[in-house]
Design a protein around this motif. Structure first.
Motif, short mmCIF file in Angstrom:
data_model
loop_
_atom_site.label_atom_id
_atom_site.label_comp_id
_atom_site.label_asym_id
_atom_site.label_seq_id
_atom_site.Cartn_x
_atom_site.Cartn_y
_atom_site.Cartn_z
N GLY A 11 13.14 -14.37 -12.10
CA GLY A 11 13.70 -13.99 -11.66
C GLY A 11 14.24 -13.27 -12.60
N CYS A 12 13.64 -11.79 -13.91
CA CYS A 12 13.98 -11.87 -15.28
C CYS A 12 13.92 -10.17 -14.71
N LYS A 13 14.77 -9.20 -15.82
CA LYS A 13 14.72 -7.81 -15.59
C LYS A 13 14.47 -7.34 -14.22
N MET A 14 14.54 -8.17 -13.03
CA MET A 14 13.84 -7.36 -11.35
C MET A 14 14.41 -5.67 -11.51
N VAL A 15 13.11 -5.23 -10.72
CA VAL A 15 13.60 -3.88 -10.69
C VAL A 15 13.54 -3.59 -9.19
N LYS A 16 13.85 -2.06 -8.00
CA LYS A 16 12.84 -1.79 -7.46
C LYS A 16 12.08 -1.32 -6.78
N LYS A 17 10.91 -1.87 -6.99
CA LYS A 17 10.07 -0.89 -6.71
C LYS A 17 10.10 -0.25 -5.11
N ALA A 18 9.37 0.77 -4.75
CA ALA A 18 9.33 1.24 -3.81
C ALA A 18 8.44 0.85 -2.67
N ILE A 19 7.49 0.85 -1.63
CA ILE A 19 6.21 0.54 -0.97
C ILE A 19 6.31 1.71 0.01
N LYS A 20 4.73 1.98 -0.79
CA LYS A 20 4.48 3.11 0.68
C LYS A 20 4.38 2.51 2.30
N PRO A 21 4.56 3.48 3.26
CA PRO A 21 3.96 2.27 4.60
C PRO A 21 2.36 2.73 4.73
N THR A 22 2.30 1.19 5.16
CA THR A 22 1.04 0.69 5.74
C THR A 22 0.44 0.28 6.82
N ASP A 23 -1.08 0.44 7.25
CA ASP A 23 -1.26 -0.54 8.26
C ASP A 23 -0.21 -1.59 8.95
N ASP A 24 -0.46 -2.67 7.90
CA ASP A 24 0.52 -4.04 7.99
C ASP A 24 2.03 -4.11 7.14
N ASP A 25 2.32 -3.12 6.53
CA ASP A 25 3.88 -2.74 6.70
C ASP A 25 4.49 -1.20 6.91
N PRO A 26 4.32 -0.51 8.32
CA PRO A 26 4.33 0.89 8.77
C PRO A 26 5.29 1.30 8.66
N LYS A 27 6.88 -0.02 7.77
CA LYS A 27 8.11 1.36 7.75
C LYS A 27 8.28 1.42 5.60
N GLY A 28 7.55 0.49 5.55
CA GLY A 28 7.53 0.55 3.71
C GLY A 28 8.76 0.21 3.19
N GLY A 29 8.84 0.90 2.73
CA GLY A 29 10.87 0.54 2.18
C GLY A 29 10.75 -0.31 0.50
N HIS A 30 11.62 -0.87 0.38
CA HIS A 30 11.57 -1.45 -1.57
C HIS A 30 11.46 -2.79 -1.27
N THR A 31 11.11 -3.16 -2.17
CA THR A 31 11.02 -4.50 -3.30
C THR A 31 11.80 -4.41 -4.37
N LEU A 32 11.55 -5.79 -4.90
CA LEU A 32 12.35 -6.66 -6.17
C LEU A 32 10.91 -7.04 -6.47
N LYS A 33 10.65 -6.59 -8.46
CA LYS A 33 9.46 -7.23 -8.64
C LYS A 33 10.34 -7.19 -10.18
N GLU A 34 9.90 -8.34 -10.89
CA GLU A 34 10.07 -8.98 -11.99
C GLU A 34 8.54 -7.63 -12.83
N MET A 35 9.68 -7.44 -14.11
CA MET A 35 8.35 -6.51 -15.37
C MET A 35 8.42 -7.46 -16.10
N PRO A 36 7.66 -6.79 -17.44
CA PRO A 36 7.70 -7.77 -18.39
C PRO A 36 8.44 -7.88 -19.67
N ILE A 37 8.90 -8.82 -20.83
CA ILE A 37 10.22 -8.91 -21.50
C ILE A 37 8.82 -9.19 -22.63
N HIS A 38 9.48 -8.74 -23.71
CA HIS A 38 8.31 -8.95 -24.78
C HIS A 38 8.94 -10.34 -24.96
N ILE A 39 7.93 -10.96 -26.11
CA ILE A 39 8.08 -12.30 -26.76
C ILE A 39 8.96 -12.76 -27.48
#
Length: 75
Positions: free
Chosen positions: A39-67
């Motif tokens: 739940g920290c340092k969330m960024v919006k990533k673009a998802i390319k259309p695939t056979d499983d998800d033909p629309k593609g779109g955006h998803t939220l993903k955690e990114m690394p934080i320095h220790i």
């Protein structure tokens, strides 16, 4: 580099945009001295259309934080 924080530990973010948030460690990368916190340092990533998800779109993903920007919460 050896670090005291392990996967599934609870940590508190002490620096950055997510300062004050508490979350569980999802992964630790000791060579880069970073970790993923749930739940920290969330960024919006673009998802390319695939056979499983033909629309593609955006998803939220955690990114690394320095220790150095987190501290272990007492259990």
């Amino acid at each position: 580099m050896k670090c005291k924080i392990k996967k599934d530990d609870m940590v508190k973010v002490i620096a950055g945009d997510d300062k004050g948030k508490v979350g569980k460690v999802l992964a630790v990368f000791p060579k880069k001295s970073t970790l993923l916190v749930e739940g920290c340092k969330m960024v919006k990533k673009a998802i390319k259309p695939t056979d499983d998800d033909p629309k593609g779109g955006h998803t939220l993903k955690e990114m690394p934080i320095h220790i150095s920007n987190v501290k272990k919460e007492k259990e």
